[in-house]
Design a protein around this motif. Sequence first.
Motif, mmCIF file in Angstrom:
data_model
loop_
_atom_site.group_PDB
_atom_site.id
_atom_site.type_symbol
_atom_site.label_atom_id
_atom_site.label_comp_id
_atom_site.label_asym_id
_atom_site.label_seq_id
_atom_site.Cartn_x
_atom_site.Cartn_y
_atom_site.Cartn_z
ATOM 1 N N ASP A 184 24.000 30.321 25.326
ATOM 2 C CA ASP A 184 23.985 31.765 24.800
ATOM 3 C C ASP A 184 23.017 31.937 23.412
ATOM 4 O O ASP A 184 23.359 32.298 22.578
ATOM 5 N N PHE A 185 21.858 31.156 23.581
ATOM 6 C CA PHE A 185 21.055 30.998 22.474
ATOM 7 C C PHE A 185 20.542 32.599 22.181
ATOM 8 O O PHE A 185 20.111 32.845 20.995
ATOM 9 N N GLU A 186 20.278 33.394 23.152
ATOM 10 C CA GLU A 186 19.914 34.949 22.845
ATOM 11 C C GLU A 186 20.773 35.650 22.176
ATOM 12 O O GLU A 186 20.330 36.680 21.324
ATOM 13 N N THR A 187 22.010 35.223 21.887
ATOM 14 C CA THR A 187 22.813 35.905 20.912
ATOM 15 C C THR A 187 22.762 35.481 19.497
ATOM 16 O O THR A 187 23.264 36.230 18.615
ATOM 17 N N LEU A 188 21.996 34.278 19.238
ATOM 18 C CA LEU A 188 21.716 34.015 17.763
ATOM 19 C C LEU A 188 20.754 34.933 17.121
ATOM 20 O O LEU A 188 19.687 35.262 17.620
ATOM 21 N N TYR A 233 20.696 25.227 17.014
ATOM 22 C CA TYR A 233 20.765 25.427 18.183
ATOM 23 C C TYR A 233 19.933 26.385 18.858
ATOM 24 O O TYR A 233 19.381 26.214 19.885
ATOM 25 N N ALA A 234 19.501 27.354 17.984
ATOM 26 C CA ALA A 234 18.480 28.256 18.622
ATOM 27 C C ALA A 234 16.843 27.596 18.750
ATOM 28 O O ALA A 234 16.359 27.929 19.734
ATOM 29 N N TRP A 276 16.967 22.976 25.167
ATOM 30 C CA TRP A 276 18.157 22.242 25.275
ATOM 31 C C TRP A 276 19.352 22.991 25.211
ATOM 32 O O TRP A 276 19.418 24.140 24.481
ATOM 33 N N SER A 277 20.450 22.648 25.862
ATOM 34 C CA SER A 277 21.742 23.186 25.746
ATOM 35 C C SER A 277 22.284 22.824 24.287
ATOM 36 O O SER A 277 21.943 22.056 23.736
ATOM 37 N N LYS A 278 23.443 23.438 23.945
ATOM 38 C CA LYS A 278 24.040 23.208 22.715
ATOM 39 C C LYS A 278 24.775 21.947 22.978
ATOM 40 O O LYS A 278 24.563 21.072 21.891
ATOM 41 N N GLU A 317 13.437 25.692 7.724
ATOM 42 C CA GLU A 317 14.332 27.010 8.240
ATOM 43 C C GLU A 317 15.697 26.295 9.077
ATOM 44 O O GLU A 317 16.351 27.173 9.149
ATOM 45 N N LEU A 318 15.505 24.997 9.190
ATOM 46 C CA LEU A 318 16.641 24.394 10.108
ATOM 47 C C LEU A 318 17.605 23.528 9.126
ATOM 48 O O LEU A 318 18.550 22.927 9.632
#
Length: 272
Positions: A34-38, A197-198, A207-209, A243-244
């Motif tokens: 669900d990276f696109e939701t971040l 995660y993003a 990568w997955s979470k 930024e991370l």
Amino acid sequence: MEKFKKVLFGLVISASVVACSKSADPQIDTAQTDFETLEIQRADIPPGFENARVCRDLDPINGTDPRGAILRPTKWPNGSVITVRLYGGTEKVRARVREYASEWSQYANITFRFVQSGTAQIRVTFVEGAGSYSALGTAALSRLPNQETMNFGWFNDRTSEAELRATTLHEFGHVLGMIHEQQHPEAAIPWNVEAAYAYFGGPPNGWSKAQVDVNIFQRYATSQTQFSAYDPRSIMHYPISSELTTNGFWVGWNNQLSETDKQFIAQAYPKN
């Protein structure tokens, strides 16, 4: 006596193969993430960090177990002569791998002996697009004789000297039993979790979470490792964009052995 470092040797992750991914892993179904939701945007990452190729554990992922629940020693006997055979690669690339790998022997009582025939203990391939990875320490000995124990997936005659050196030193650090410095027991990096995660879920890693949890957030216990102070300059450390993190902490592109790398490996494999 100063405790010494780097999540090395005493340690082994269950499958003991670490890989650097240049492109998205074909086994990962990114459609299930669900990276696109971040909210983070790739453009927010400073220049130089947009396409960080980083190493990940290739073990089956179980984000609920503590790191290192299954361990086995990976340290070579001191004074070992470790045979290495290169399969493929251009002459320039092969020469650089031999040169840069041997830097470890300036400080460690370990010799890498490059051979041109027979079954070597360390078998290095140059399969493009397969990422860069290495078995950890003596775990290489458990792989089948026809299996590679290391791969350099983006080395060619156009690869910069800095990257040839950094990646070779990093992967041969894994050969000596060293794991990633950001998972040092005392690292305590102030991660911006959603941003990480993003970032690691995007290209080139994909990568997955669960993979981010295992490779980024989970640290090794002090009881599992031989270590010194956390070292952001280590050749075994990922580059980390500010930024991370939540407080601007960052780690640049390390392309040479740090002083702590040198001191640590000299104590792990002492010369006479």
